[in-house]
Design an enzyme around this catalytic site. Sequence first.
Site, short mmCIF file in Angstrom:
data_model
loop_
_atom_site.label_atom_id
_atom_site.label_comp_id
_atom_site.label_asym_id
_atom_site.label_seq_id
_atom_site.Cartn_x
_atom_site.Cartn_y
_atom_site.Cartn_z
N GLY A 1 -32.85 3.85 43.81
CA GLY A 1 -34.09 4.50 44.53
C GLY A 1 -34.22 3.47 46.05
O GLY A 1 -34.95 3.19 46.41
N ASN B 1 -26.09 6.32 55.55
CA ASN B 1 -26.15 6.95 54.20
C ASN B 1 -27.19 8.07 54.26
O ASN B 1 -28.21 7.87 54.14
CB ASN B 1 -26.63 5.81 53.17
CG ASN B 1 -27.16 6.32 51.84
OD1 ASN B 1 -26.63 7.44 51.56
ND2 ASN B 1 -27.33 5.53 50.85
N CYS C 1 -28.42 9.45 49.73
CA CYS C 1 -28.71 8.86 48.40
C CYS C 1 -29.64 10.00 47.49
O CYS C 1 -30.60 10.31 48.25
CB CYS C 1 -29.77 7.80 48.62
SG CYS C 1 -30.14 6.99 47.17
C1 LIG Z 1 -25.76 0.98 41.01
C2 LIG Z 1 -25.46 1.75 42.09
C3 LIG Z 1 -26.07 1.47 43.23
C4 LIG Z 1 -25.64 2.13 44.44
N1 LIG Z 1 -26.14 1.91 45.56
C5 LIG Z 1 -25.86 2.77 46.68
C6 LIG Z 1 -26.43 2.33 48.21
O1 LIG Z 1 -27.21 1.66 48.21
N2 LIG Z 1 -25.87 3.15 49.25
C7 LIG Z 1 -24.95 4.08 49.20
O2 LIG Z 1 -24.52 4.67 50.00
N3 LIG Z 1 -24.43 4.36 48.07
C8 LIG Z 1 -24.74 3.53 46.77
N4 LIG Z 1 -24.03 3.95 45.54
C9 LIG Z 1 -23.22 5.01 45.71
C10 LIG Z 1 -21.98 4.36 45.61
O3 LIG Z 1 -21.54 3.63 47.08
C11 LIG Z 1 -20.63 5.31 45.47
O4 LIG Z 1 -20.76 6.41 46.59
C12 LIG Z 1 -20.59 6.05 44.10
O5 LIG Z 1 -21.06 5.35 42.98
C13 LIG Z 1 -19.42 6.84 43.74
O6 LIG Z 1 -18.25 6.24 43.59
P1 LIG Z 1 -17.75 5.34 42.39
O7 LIG Z 1 -17.59 6.46 41.47
O8 LIG Z 1 -16.94 4.66 42.43
O9 LIG Z 1 -18.84 4.59 41.81
C14 LIG Z 1 -24.68 3.29 44.19
C15 LIG Z 1 -23.97 3.36 43.27
C16 LIG Z 1 -24.28 2.89 42.04
C17 LIG Z 1 -23.55 3.09 40.73
#
Ligand SMILES: Cc1cc2nc3c(=O)[nH]c(=O)nc-3n(C[C@H](O)[C@H](O)[C@H](O)COP(=O)(O)O)c2cc1C
Length: 303
Positions: free
Chosen positions: A70, A125, A128
Amino acid sequence: MVNLAVTIGKLKLKNPVMVASGTFGPEYGELININFLGAYIAKTITLKARSGNPPPRLVETPSGMLNSIGLENGGLEDFIKNKLPKLKNIKIPIIASIAGIDADDFRKLALGLNRIKKIKALEINLSCPNVKHGKRDLLIAQDEEATHEAIQAVRKATGLTIIAKLSPNVTDIKKIAKAAECAGADAVSLINTLVGLAVDIDTKKPMLGNVTGGLSGPAIRPVALHMVREVYKNIKIPVIGIGGIMNYKDAIEFILCGASAIQVGTANFVNPKAGIEIIDGIKWYLIKNGMKNVKELTGALKT
Ligand SMILES: Cc1cc2nc3c(=O)[nH]c(=O)nc-3n(C[C@H](O)[C@H](O)[C@H](O)COP(=O)(O)O)c2cc1C
């Protein structure tokens, strides 16, 4: 020798591997040399502090995980005063990630970060899934007009490289990517997480305090690859691929589908060295295939 260097807007990266926002804190510097990576993307910040969603905020799911953090963060001033100093040993480009509820929020964030020398680019971003923004209870990245307004506001406020981070929770991601491009984005990154739900059948309650969360990890990779390819075919600015990249083979899949660079997210929780291993793997793949430059691979998918 193989050339891994890529350019995203004004940003020159020595290789195409970045760590995804929210998945890689500066404390990882104790485990790996962050300076081997192409770029470092910080966790998303908002103008004012946010306390985030109720716990539990993380749950493992088949081939992935759901999170509902969040956008917990201390706000812009806290980032500048307290978080940035912790990034002092990072010599690769640092990309700040910003989120807001409307164009004015984004404008203020961009103006605030403009004065910070250490910040070389902004990832916007718009996507989210745990936070609803502005219009009609939609994410900005679910609305072409809102995407255009937000990116245009940032474009007017800064000369820094702008990367628009898109959501997979849409009907047609190409249209949103186009809106970002027309508004002046230098690149798009995709995908953020997919909205999901996990249930505890004993308590009959959702596993997450926020009921739903964002799905990440290998489970989303095929969706992400398809979207990267669709967007790549329809816009001229570079595409940065994200979604379930665990190793160099996954990274190559994204590059073949049109990614100029990639981001590693969930893999960091399993293997903090994933990003660095991926750089070595891409090099090895290029050598094995008699190629000299990673750019030769971008969009080279044979269909
Ligand atoms: C624990 C967690 C926190 C995340 N926090 C953010 C964030 O603060 N801002 C954002 O743009 N994406 C956030 N993401 C999304 C990731 O940057 C990424 O777009 C998404 O996890 C897909 O890539 P992956 O499958 O390699 O994790 C978060 C993902 C995870 C798992």
